[in-house]
Each structure stands twice: as C-alpha cells, then as structure tokens.
Design a protein around this motif. Structure first.
Motif, short mmCIF file in Angstrom:
data_model
loop_
_atom_site.label_atom_id
_atom_site.label_comp_id
_atom_site.label_asym_id
_atom_site.label_seq_id
_atom_site.Cartn_x
_atom_site.Cartn_y
_atom_site.Cartn_z
N GLY A 53 11.00 -3.43 6.89
CA GLY A 53 11.25 -3.73 8.29
C GLY A 53 10.07 -4.25 9.08
N SER A 54 8.93 -3.55 9.07
CA SER A 54 7.82 -3.94 9.95
C SER A 54 7.04 -5.13 9.41
CB SER A 54 6.88 -2.75 10.16
OG SER A 54 6.33 -2.31 8.92
N PHE A 55 6.85 -5.20 8.10
CA PHE A 55 6.05 -6.29 7.52
C PHE A 55 6.85 -7.59 7.41
CE2 PHE A 55 3.67 -8.26 3.85
CZ PHE A 55 2.51 -8.50 4.56
N ARG A 109 13.45 -9.41 4.56
CA ARG A 109 13.53 -8.00 4.96
C ARG A 109 13.68 -7.04 3.78
NH1 ARG A 109 14.00 -5.99 10.10
NH2 ARG A 109 15.14 -4.19 9.30
N VAL A 129 -0.99 -8.30 9.66
CA VAL A 129 -0.26 -9.41 10.27
C VAL A 129 -0.76 -10.74 9.71
CG1 VAL A 129 0.15 -10.66 12.42
CG2 VAL A 129 0.34 -8.17 12.37
N TYR A 184 5.10 -9.02 18.45
CA TYR A 184 5.89 -7.86 18.00
C TYR A 184 5.30 -7.28 16.72
CZ TYR A 184 9.88 -5.02 16.62
OH TYR A 184 10.70 -3.96 16.25
N SER A 185 4.87 -8.15 15.82
CA SER A 185 4.27 -7.69 14.56
C SER A 185 3.00 -6.89 14.82
CB SER A 185 3.95 -8.90 13.66
OG SER A 185 5.11 -9.62 13.34
N TRP A 188 8.40 -9.13 9.74
CA TRP A 188 8.27 -9.99 10.93
C TRP A 188 7.09 -10.94 10.85
CZ3 TRP A 188 12.78 -10.17 12.61
CH2 TRP A 188 13.59 -9.02 12.67
N SER A 220 2.42 -5.04 17.27
CA SER A 220 2.76 -3.71 17.78
C SER A 220 3.19 -2.77 16.65
CB SER A 220 3.88 -3.81 18.81
OG SER A 220 5.12 -4.13 18.19
N LEU A 221 3.45 -3.35 15.47
CA LEU A 221 3.91 -2.55 14.33
C LEU A 221 2.88 -2.46 13.22
CD1 LEU A 221 7.52 -4.04 13.99
CD2 LEU A 221 6.89 -1.91 15.13
N ASN A 222 1.99 -3.44 13.15
CA ASN A 222 1.03 -3.52 12.05
C ASN A 222 -0.36 -3.83 12.59
OD1 ASN A 222 3.15 -3.78 9.65
ND2 ASN A 222 3.76 -5.29 11.18
#
Length: 214
Positions: A135-137, A130, A56, A46-47, A139, A49-51
């Motif tokens: 939010g994204s980092f 969080r 990551v 999931y991480s 995870w 997909s965001l970073n």
C-alpha cells in the motif's frame, strides 16, 4: 523533401465517423504535462507522509524504470503487431493505436496519448504495482511510472518537431527518425534508447533495413 511529401507527413486524417471520437483522438502536446503533473506532485507529497525521503526516491526510480520497460515492450510487441482479432479487426486496431502515426508521423495533434488512453494505462499500472509493492510504497512507484510516461510523451513530440542542440539530443532524434524512415523493426525505445542496446534492436551501421512497414 517535396512540399507535397511534407504536407502528407504533417496531415491529420480523420479516424472516426463520430465527430466526438475524432476530436478526442487529437490532443495538444502539453496535455500529459497539464493532466499528470498535479497528480504526480500529489502522489509525491502523499508518499512522503507515508515513507521516508530515501524510500520515496527509490520508489520513483523503480517506477521510472518500470515505465521505460513498458515503453520499449509496448512499442515493440503491442504497437507493431497485427493481432488476429475477430471480424478481421486486427489491422484496424493496429492502425488506430500506432499505424496511423507511421503514415502521418508529424501530425502535431497525435504525437502524445489522449487521456482516454493514458488514463487506463495508469490504472492498470496501479493494479499491478499495489500487490507487488504494498500500500504505502506503491504510491511513489506509481509516481515514478507516471513521470516516465510524461517524459516519454514530451520527448516523442520533441523528436518530431524539436531541434536538438546537444549531441545526446541529436542522437535520440536520429534514432527515432531511423525507426520511422529506415527500419521500423528496430529503435523501439523512444526516450529510453538504452533498452534497444540491451535487447538487440539497436541500429547498426551498414545493416540492411528491415521489411516491416509499421
């Protein structure tokens, strides 16, 4: 070591009157691996997909280091402190979370945290991570924290029941055995042994053992 002494160290005493609670206080040593590996992998994918990959990896490193500090300070100041709780429950609380481990250090079913204890720790970690990292980092940081916890529990079980073959492995096991059988006021890093050198709680040759029993 006599057979009676060995059996005492290996014993698994009853902790709760409730059969259900007592059963839940005992877990197989692979439980953290089975429970948290799928979650860790899910967080990593999931991480990604965001970073980016580099971000990551950075998050995993930060989370892992955060766990090692949690391991050290939690062991030093939470596990080894008898808090002045109401109704005189301080000693009972300390015994349940850690004191029993020092009395029965080789109990094979109480060498890793039950999910009912580790789960809230992960939720608290997320609640802290969080707001700090966004939010994204958050995870990958949480994934690194979780990986550190699983490594810690595996190493902890191994220090009591494993037979290390490398010099570093023998050192990690020796330091943890010193914590149990020589001086419980030192050696708080179970796998993150470097923090004891940073914070002045490493064992020194020829030192007089401390007086704390738990």
């Amino acid at each position: 070591m006599t057979q009676e002494r060995t059996e005492a160290l290996d014993a698994s005493p009853r902790l709760f009157e409730s059969d259900l609670l007592d059963k839940m206080s005992r877990v197989h040593h692979l439980t953290p691996v089975i429970v948290y590996t799928p979650i860790f992998l899910g967080l990593v994918f999931y991480s990604l997909s965001l970073n980016g990959v580099a971000l990551v990896l950075l998050g995993l490193i930060i989370g892992y280091l955060a766990w090692t500090l949690t391991e050290y300070f939690g062991h030093r100041y939470l596990f080894h402190t008898v808090f002045p709780l109401p109704f005189g429950l301080g000693p009972r609380f300390q015994f349940l979370i850690h004191g029993v481990h020092h009395i029965y250090p080789n109990d094979p079913l109480r060498l890793v945290m039950p999910p009912l204890l580790s789960g809230p720790i992960m939720l608290i970690a997320l609640a802290i991570i969080r707001p700090i990292f966004g939010g994204s980092f958050a995870w990958p940081v949480l994934a690194g924290f979780m990986a550190g916890y699983v490594i810690y529990d595996c190493v902890h079980y191994w220090t009591h029941h494993g037979q290390p073959t490398s010099d570093f492995g023998r050192l990690v096991k020796r330091l943890h055995m010193l914590h149990h059988f020589r001086d419980a006021e030192k050696g708080f890093g179970v796998h993150a042994i470097w923090w004891d050198y940073v914070f002045g709680t490493a064992y020194q040759k020829g030192e007089t053992p401390g007086s704390k029993a738990v």
